[in-house]
Design an enzyme around this catalytic site. Structure first.
Site, short mmCIF file in Angstrom:
data_model
loop_
_atom_site.label_atom_id
_atom_site.label_comp_id
_atom_site.label_asym_id
_atom_site.label_seq_id
_atom_site.Cartn_x
_atom_site.Cartn_y
_atom_site.Cartn_z
N GLY A 1 10.61 5.61 -7.78
CA GLY A 1 9.57 4.99 -8.62
C GLY A 1 8.67 6.03 -9.28
N LYS B 1 7.10 -2.85 -3.09
CA LYS B 1 7.06 -2.97 -4.54
C LYS B 1 8.13 -3.94 -5.07
CE LYS B 1 4.86 1.47 -5.32
NZ LYS B 1 4.80 2.70 -6.10
N THR C 1 2.22 -0.93 -2.18
CA THR C 1 2.88 0.35 -1.96
C THR C 1 4.11 0.14 -1.10
OG1 THR C 1 2.51 2.63 -1.31
CG2 THR C 1 1.34 0.99 -0.03
P1 NAP Z 1 11.08 6.78 -3.53
O1 NAP Z 1 11.31 5.76 -4.56
O2 NAP Z 1 11.40 6.50 -2.11
O3 NAP Z 1 11.88 8.12 -3.94
C1 NAP Z 1 11.94 9.21 -3.08
C2 NAP Z 1 12.63 10.36 -3.81
O4 NAP Z 1 12.56 11.52 -2.98
C3 NAP Z 1 14.11 10.08 -4.06
O5 NAP Z 1 14.45 10.61 -5.32
C4 NAP Z 1 14.79 10.86 -2.92
O6 NAP Z 1 16.07 11.30 -3.25
C5 NAP Z 1 13.88 12.05 -2.82
N1 NAP Z 1 13.99 12.73 -1.54
C6 NAP Z 1 13.58 12.22 -0.35
N2 NAP Z 1 13.82 13.13 0.61
C7 NAP Z 1 14.41 14.19 0.04
C8 NAP Z 1 14.88 15.45 0.50
N3 NAP Z 1 14.81 15.79 1.78
N4 NAP Z 1 15.39 16.31 -0.40
C9 NAP Z 1 15.47 15.99 -1.70
N5 NAP Z 1 15.03 14.82 -2.20
C10 NAP Z 1 14.51 13.93 -1.34
O7 NAP Z 1 9.55 7.27 -3.53
P2 NAP Z 1 8.51 7.29 -4.76
O8 NAP Z 1 7.68 6.08 -4.73
O9 NAP Z 1 9.22 7.66 -6.00
O10 NAP Z 1 7.57 8.50 -4.28
C11 NAP Z 1 8.02 9.84 -4.30
C12 NAP Z 1 6.88 10.75 -3.90
O11 NAP Z 1 5.81 10.61 -4.82
C13 NAP Z 1 6.29 10.41 -2.54
O12 NAP Z 1 5.94 11.59 -1.87
C14 NAP Z 1 5.05 9.64 -2.87
O13 NAP Z 1 4.04 9.77 -1.88
C15 NAP Z 1 4.60 10.29 -4.15
N6 NAP Z 1 3.79 9.38 -4.96
C16 NAP Z 1 2.52 9.74 -5.19
C17 NAP Z 1 1.71 8.92 -5.93
C18 NAP Z 1 0.30 9.32 -6.18
O14 NAP Z 1 -0.53 8.46 -6.46
N7 NAP Z 1 0.01 10.62 -6.09
C19 NAP Z 1 2.21 7.73 -6.48
C20 NAP Z 1 3.55 7.38 -6.23
C21 NAP Z 1 4.32 8.23 -5.47
P3 NAP Z 1 17.37 10.38 -2.94
O15 NAP Z 1 17.51 9.46 -4.11
O16 NAP Z 1 18.45 11.35 -2.79
O17 NAP Z 1 17.08 9.63 -1.66
#
Ligand code: NAP
Length: 547
Positions: A399, A327, A323
């Protein structure tokens, strides 16, 4: 035949009568109890307990401050206290090795006590039943634990630095270091594994990153490990409770043959992976245990951790969930080592699963797309039928968003991506051949299904939502990938406005179930995984969490 590892718990206060705490320790699965006389502040209560018939064997410890205790009094008073309590024949006396070497009067007192046999207050198990393999002490005499505590860290080369301790003239040698991250825990486990056959050893790492040293103590042949009686009664930083160790990590079932799995990330302490995977392995009768491995954020730290596992094949780590923030590190590490990345990982552009192959190398996979499919398939058949050709809006471009776009494409949806940073939305849309819109237009984009794949609404910003409530329409499907907290503001508002809601928990279980299948070659018991993950969420408030 190996001697089973013992589980000790420390009593550190007198708010509850000591006898009651010992009964609770026995009921909670402890094999012996350490009386931390330095913390108790009531010597008479300790003496009274030592005079009573013993329900469990007792260790008497008066720990000095520089080795993590609360005793900062005079050494002569401590010696007198050891002498007084030692005459009541505890089963063990624990003193710091450094003091044993440096304080001859204290040493002679302890030598006399440990050489003097005699009757111990009766009791089912307080009668020498836990004699160590090397015990030369007369029956009834306390056995000697010599302990070493490094509160600053773990030596860079434990094999060399801890070598002199092996000559300590103790019945049990206890070595406690401080782990800033999981690599140090793995190195200490390696040291324990190496020397456990030669003498009774207890080796632990302080701090949350040290948890594997406690869970894997029976695998690596430790004589003893420690857990707290209850939350808030930890005798050392990072101690799990007896309940956590026995119920979540199945400590009583860990043995030398147990295969090891886990999640690598930073932070990982609050991951629900251990709950889901350990429950699944218990349900399926698999001899395995799944742990959080807290690996510091830098890529070097990830590489060092994987090298530590490679250097210690007997630890038998077979599978790792990966995680944030590792990654990409995992991907590059696999490439640098000439290992393969599955087509699922290539499509998803990230490795979230590492599996050790039969040749000892690792391969990388991704289970997030499978997780999104799993979550979407919890919709009823009628709702699923609506998805082909439906408009879907994915918020985010990381991701999770990528996995959502891939899964939605596979279901035939028309996908639009909206992301705070427009350039990332455009790049993702270009690569995955979907539409994109600026973040400011997200509420206006018409969609039968919206996936929140941003971290908006995640702990600690639980009062935020990526969409205004007015933008939510009855009948819309709202799928929030965030699962910490389980019910986000977006989810609550969507329910209030008559939307169909999918929780991040379903995505979490779906991707974990796929990992289970990859590692164990059989169908995952998803109900057991879901129940364990929910129970973990109910027991714990939301907290910093990466996976
Ligand atoms: P990531 O690659 O870090 O992407 C984060 C995303 O959130 C980016 O698109 C970012 O936009 C956006 N973001 C962050 N803060 C923001 C704000 N204040 N306003 C608008 N957009 C914002 O993370 P990820 O791995 O894709 O994960 C994203 C979410 O999904 C997390 O909350 C994670 O916990 C959840 N998730 C859950 C599972 C599950 O098993 N349920 C699995 C994977 C992920 P920018 O590009 O502008 O920075």
């Amino acid at each position: 035949m190996t001697t089973p590892t013992l589980l000790a718990t420390s009593i550190v206060h007198v708010r509850t009568p000591l006898g009651e705490q010992v009964r609770a320790a026995a009921a909670g699965g402890a094999d012996l109890v350490e009386l931390r006389v330095d913390c108790l502040g009531d010597v008479e209560a300790a003496a009274e307990l030592l005079r009573q018939p013993r329900r469990l064997p007792l260790i008497v410890t008066i720990r000095v401050r520089e080795e993590g205790g609360q005793w900062d009094g005079d050494e002569e008073r401590r010696r007198a206290l050891f002498a007084r309590l030692g005459r009541l024949r505890p089963d063990y006396l624990d003193v710091e090795y450094a003091r044993w070497v440096a304080a001859p009067r204290l040493r002679r007192t302890l030598q006399r006590l440990c050489a003097a046999g005699g009757e111990r207050p009766g009791g089912a198990r307080g009668d020498g039943a836990l004699a160590t393999p090397t015990a030369a002490a007369p029956a009834g005499a306390p056995r000697l634990i010599l302990s070493h505590h490094d509160l600053r860290g773990t030596p860079a080369d434990p094999q060399a630095a801890l070598r002199p301790l092996l000559d300590a003239p103790a019945d049990v040698l206890k070595v406690v270091c401080t782990a800033r991250e999981a690599t140090q825990a793995a190195q200490l486990l390696s040291w324990l594994h190496h020397h456990a056959g030669s003498r009774p050893l207890a080796v632990m790492a302080l701090g949350p990153a040290g948890l594997p040293t406690r869970v894997l103590a029976p695998k690596c042949g430790a004589f003893l490990t420690f857990a707290a009686l209850e939350p808030g009664a930890e005798a050392a930083p990072g101690q799990p409770t007896l309940h956590e160790l026995c119920a979540v990590y199945r400590w009583r079932e860990v043995r030398p043959t147990t295969r090891v799995y886990g999640v690598v990330g930073w932070p990982v302490a609050h991951s629900r992976g251990p709950h889901a995977h350990n429950a699944a392995m218990r349900h399926a009768g698999i001899d395995g245990v799944y742990l959080p491995w807290a690996v510091a954020p830098a890529e070097d730290a990830f590489v060092a951790f994987m090298e530590a596992l490679r250097a210690h094949p007997r630890l038998d780590v077979r599978g790792l969930s990966v995680t944030l923030p590792h990654k990409e590190h995992a991907w590059r590490w696999l490439r640098a080592n000439g290992r393969s990345v599955t087509s699922a990982a290539q499509r998803a552009g990230a490795v979230n699963t590492l599996t050790r192959d039969d040749d000892g190398g690792w391969s990388g996979d991704n289970t997030d797309v499978a997780g999104v499919h799993f979550a979407l398939h919890t919709l009823g058949r009628d709702e699923l039928k609506r998805l082909p050709c439906a408009a879907a809006l994915v918020l985010g471009a990381g991701g999770a968003a990528r996995a959502a776009v891939l899964a939605l494409h596979e279901l035939g949806c028309r996908v639009t991506v909206c992301n705070r940073t427009a350039a990332r939305a455009a790049a993702l849309a270009h690569e995955l051949r979907c539409a994109w819109r600026p973040w400011t237009e997200r509420a206006a984009a018409p969609a039968a299904l919206v996936v929140n794949a941003t971290s908006v609404g995640m702990y600690p910003d639980v009062d935020e939502s990526p969409l205004p409530a007015q933008a939510l329409r009855p009948g819309q499907i709202i799928f929030d990938a965030v699962y910490n907290p389980p019910q986000t503001r977006l989810v609550r508002e969507a329910q209030q406005r008559g939307c169909r809601v999918l929780l991040g928990e379903a995505l979490f279980i779906g991707q974990a179930a796929r990992q289970f299948e990859l590692w164990h070659g059989r169908e995952a018991p998803v109900d057991a995984m879901r129940a364990a993950a929910w129970e973990a969420a109910a027991r714990r408030p939301p907290a910093p969490d990466a996976g």
